[in-house]
Design an enzyme around this catalytic site. Sequence first.
Site: not given
Ligand code: DX5
Ligand code: ZN
Length: 234
Positions: A38, A200, A71, A178-180, A140, A11, A145-148, A69, A36, A40
């Site tokens: 994102d 990501g 959002m 997707d996510g974490g 999900m 991502s 909404g956020f990475g990490g 993706h 990927h 938003m």
């Molecule tokens: C979150 C995004 C993800 C995000 C994943 O809303 O859809 O794609 O970038 O990031 P990590 O892998 O850091 O959780």
């Molecule tokens: Zn995503």
Amino acid sequence: MSTSRIKIAPSILAADFGRLAEEVVAVERSGADYIHVDVMDGCFVPQITIGQPVVEAVKACSNTPLDVHLMIVDPDRYLESFVEAGAAVLTVHLEACTHLHRTLATIRSLGARAGVALNPATSFEQLRWVIEEVDLVLVMSVNPGFGGQKFIDSALRKVDALRALCAQHGVFPEIEVDGGVSAKNAEAFGRVGVDVLVAGTAIFRAADYAQAIDEIRAKAQLGRTLVDQGVEVV
Ligand code: DX5
Ligand code: ZN
């Protein structure tokens, strides 16, 4: 269970945007199967990130299929422009669509693969009557909404149950999480039959992208193999 290789989708939300082209080329060379992206809108989720011009720029520097993706609220307004910008897979959120069946059919008619994403609180059961129209289901494993963020482990049970629903209908869309996602939980995702892992932070914050991608894939592949061999989950 599928015999194809588990795919990894870095991502770019976690990439250095000041060197985006370089970052995309680096993960492509490191074995990414999808890029990927994102998108938003500051409405469906709090942040505003990437629009069509950036998708076009990413498309221009890479041959890896773009997994876009969305959002965003009311994504119908933008399906055509994101496909034109280069999306190979275009994923909308079930929660953001009033007429999901029509939206998915439109994506396919534009020549892209149709994806649908489910927030952690959304039941996969809501896909029952559209599952034949879906090429990819994005589960999900964080609130978007956020990475990490830390992954929410109910996503594992959701993937497992979703696969059963698909099998009942004799359809096999790709199942993506997707996510974490990281090397720490990739084996568990492999065990429940995930086809695509988005990551990501775990890739772009690693010193060696190829090593990070290989490790996540190897752990996921191991999980899948253990299940195929009938090894019980402990
Ligand atoms: C979150 C995004 C993800 C995000 C994943 O809303 O859809 O794609 O970038 O990031 P990590 O892998 O850091 O959780
Ligand atoms: Zn995503």
